[in-house]
Write a protein that holds these residues in place. Sequence first.
Motif, PDB file in Angstrom:
ATOM      1  N   UNK A  62      79.691 -28.661 136.702  1.00 11.65           N
ATOM      2  CA  UNK A  62      78.445 -28.977 135.994  1.00 11.65           C
ATOM      3  C   UNK A  62      78.450 -30.440 135.545  1.00 11.65           C
ATOM      4  N   UNK A  63      79.600 -30.923 135.102  1.00 11.44           N
ATOM      5  CA  UNK A  63      79.711 -32.307 134.666  1.00 11.44           C
ATOM      6  C   UNK A  63      79.490 -33.302 135.788  1.00 11.44           C
ATOM      7  N   UNK A  64      79.843 -32.922 137.010  1.00 11.94           N
ATOM      8  CA  UNK A  64      79.600 -33.815 138.156  1.00 11.94           C
ATOM      9  C   UNK A  64      78.101 -33.928 138.442  1.00 11.94           C
ATOM     10  N   UNK A  65      77.369 -32.839 138.257  1.00  9.79           N
ATOM     11  CA  UNK A  65      75.929 -32.841 138.486  1.00  9.79           C
ATOM     12  C   UNK A  65      75.200 -33.524 137.325  1.00  9.79           C
ATOM     13  N   UNK A  66      75.612 -33.198 136.108  1.00  8.06           N
ATOM     14  CA  UNK A  66      74.975 -33.765 134.916  1.00  8.06           C
ATOM     15  C   UNK A  66      76.050 -34.023 133.857  1.00  8.06           C
ATOM     16  N   UNK A  67      76.500 -35.273 133.718  1.00  6.56           N
ATOM     17  CA  UNK A  67      77.542 -35.573 132.744  1.00  6.56           C
ATOM     18  C   UNK A  67      77.146 -35.216 131.306  1.00  6.56           C
ATOM     19  N   UNK A  68      75.861 -35.097 131.032  1.00  6.80           N
ATOM     20  CA  UNK A  68      75.375 -34.781 129.682  1.00  6.80           C
ATOM     21  C   UNK A  68      74.922 -33.330 129.557  1.00  6.80           C
ATOM     22  N   UNK A  69      75.481 -32.421 130.364  1.00  7.59           N
ATOM     23  CA  UNK A  69      75.001 -31.030 130.369  1.00  7.59           C
ATOM     24  C   UNK A  69      75.356 -30.280 129.087  1.00  7.59           C
ATOM     25  N   UNK A  70      76.474 -30.617 128.468  1.00 10.18           N
ATOM     26  CA  UNK A  70      76.934 -29.828 127.319  1.00 10.18           C
ATOM     27  C   UNK A  70      76.074 -30.160 126.103  1.00 10.18           C
ATOM     28  N   UNK A  71      75.620 -29.139 125.376  1.00 12.19           N
ATOM     29  CA  UNK A  71      74.772 -29.406 124.202  1.00 12.19           C
ATOM     30  C   UNK A  71      75.479 -30.321 123.203  1.00 12.19           C
ATOM     31  N   UNK A  72      74.703 -31.187 122.567  1.00 11.41           N
ATOM     32  CA  UNK A  72      75.238 -32.066 121.525  1.00 11.41           C
ATOM     33  C   UNK A  72      74.720 -31.537 120.193  1.00 11.41           C
ATOM     34  N   UNK A  73      75.592 -30.936 119.380  1.00  5.74           N
ATOM     35  CA  UNK A  73      75.131 -30.337 118.133  1.00  5.74           C
ATOM     36  C   UNK A  73      74.708 -31.388 117.107  1.00  5.74           C
ATOM     37  N   UNK A  74      73.684 -31.048 116.365  1.00  5.66           N
ATOM     38  CA  UNK A  74      73.152 -31.956 115.345  1.00  5.66           C
ATOM     39  C   UNK A  74      72.906 -31.184 114.053  1.00  5.66           C
ATOM     40  N   UNK A  75      72.729 -31.931 112.994  1.00  2.00           N
ATOM     41  CA  UNK A  75      72.300 -31.365 111.720  1.00  2.00           C
ATOM     42  C   UNK A  75      70.895 -31.883 111.465  1.00  2.00           C
ATOM     43  N   UNK A  76      69.953 -30.973 111.286  1.00  2.00           N
ATOM     44  CA  UNK A  76      68.559 -31.344 111.039  1.00  2.00           C
ATOM     45  C   UNK A  76      68.257 -31.279 109.552  1.00  2.00           C
ATOM     46  N   UNK A  77      67.383 -32.181 109.130  1.00  2.00           N
ATOM     47  CA  UNK A  77      66.886 -32.152 107.749  1.00  2.00           C
ATOM     48  C   UNK A  77      65.465 -32.678 107.754  1.00  2.00           C
ATOM     49  N   UNK A  78      64.636 -32.188 106.837  1.00  2.00           N
ATOM     50  CA  UNK A  78      63.258 -32.674 106.780  1.00  2.00           C
ATOM     51  C   UNK A  78      63.221 -34.195 106.600  1.00  2.00           C
ATOM     52  N   UNK A  79      62.332 -34.830 107.338  1.00  2.00           N
ATOM     53  CA  UNK A  79      62.232 -36.289 107.290  1.00  2.00           C
ATOM     54  C   UNK A  79      61.339 -36.737 106.150  1.00  2.00           C
ATOM     55  N   UNK A  80      61.668 -37.882 105.599  1.00  2.00           N
ATOM     56  CA  UNK A  80      60.842 -38.514 104.574  1.00  2.00           C
ATOM     57  C   UNK A  80      59.899 -39.544 105.203  1.00  2.00           C
ATOM     58  N   UNK A  81      60.001 -39.724 106.525  1.00  2.00           N
ATOM     59  CA  UNK A  81      59.184 -40.686 107.254  1.00  2.00           C
ATOM     60  C   UNK A  81      57.861 -40.042 107.652  1.00  2.00           C
ATOM     61  N   UNK A  82      56.768 -40.715 107.365  1.00  2.00           N
ATOM     62  CA  UNK A  82      55.450 -40.192 107.710  1.00  2.00           C
ATOM     63  C   UNK A  82      55.350 -39.967 109.222  1.00  2.00           C
ATOM     64  N   UNK A  83      54.824 -38.813 109.606  1.00  2.00           N
ATOM     65  CA  UNK A  83      54.634 -38.496 111.018  1.00  2.00           C
ATOM     66  C   UNK A  83      55.879 -37.974 111.719  1.00  2.00           C
ATOM     67  N   UNK A  84      56.985 -37.892 111.003  1.00  2.00           N
ATOM     68  CA  UNK A  84      58.229 -37.387 111.593  1.00  2.00           C
ATOM     69  C   UNK A  84      58.610 -36.111 110.858  1.00  2.00           C
ATOM     70  N   UNK A  85      58.766 -35.025 111.613  1.00  2.00           N
ATOM     71  CA  UNK A  85      59.087 -33.736 110.985  1.00  2.00           C
ATOM     72  C   UNK A  85      60.544 -33.650 110.544  1.00  2.00           C
ATOM     73  N   UNK A  86      61.447 -34.023 111.443  1.00  2.00           N
ATOM     74  CA  UNK A  86      62.868 -33.843 111.168  1.00  2.00           C
ATOM     75  C   UNK A  86      63.657 -35.100 111.517  1.00  2.00           C
ATOM     76  N   UNK A  87      64.670 -35.357 110.713  1.00  2.00           N
ATOM     77  CA  UNK A  87      65.693 -36.347 111.043  1.00  2.00           C
ATOM     78  C   UNK A  87      66.936 -35.554 111.416  1.00  2.00           C
ATOM     79  N   UNK A  88      67.830 -36.183 112.188  1.00  2.00           N
ATOM     80  CA  UNK A  88      69.072 -35.492 112.474  1.00  2.00           C
ATOM     81  C   UNK A  88      70.237 -36.449 112.509  1.00  2.00           C
ATOM     82  N   UNK A  89      71.397 -35.871 112.259  1.00  2.00           N
ATOM     83  CA  UNK A  89      72.670 -36.584 112.315  1.00  2.00           C
ATOM     84  C   UNK A  89      73.579 -35.838 113.275  1.00  2.00           C
TER      85      UNK A  89
END
Length: 104
Positions: free
Chosen positions: A5-32
């Motif tokens: 799978x990595x040969x076909x798509x080096x970025x295939x594995x999910x990249x986990x993030x932490x979501x939090x509500x954004x304080x920026x107008x027009x943006x629903x979520x920020x993530x780290x």
Amino acid sequence: MLKDMGRVNPDFYPKPIIQRPSQTAGVQMDWDDRPDDYLTKENFVKVYEKCGAILHSDNPFGSKVDYDYYQSSLPKWRMEVVNLLNAHTIKLVGDRNLYCPLPH
């Protein structure tokens, strides 16, 4: 399987993030980026092999299954899988976009 799978798509594995509500107008979520409390690609292989070993028939002449090991390891593995899949980004082959599946 993961190497193929990595040969076909080096970025295939999910990249986990932490979501939090954004304080920026027009943006629903920020993530780290998520810290190292998720199932990494390397640990996926180890856990897959461990789980596969217990799911298949025992060799009557082989070593016995250490059920205490599995009982103590499963809560951590479960947490790591949930942290990996609960909120993550993915990249598709040949696509410049970054996708973040919406929570259900």
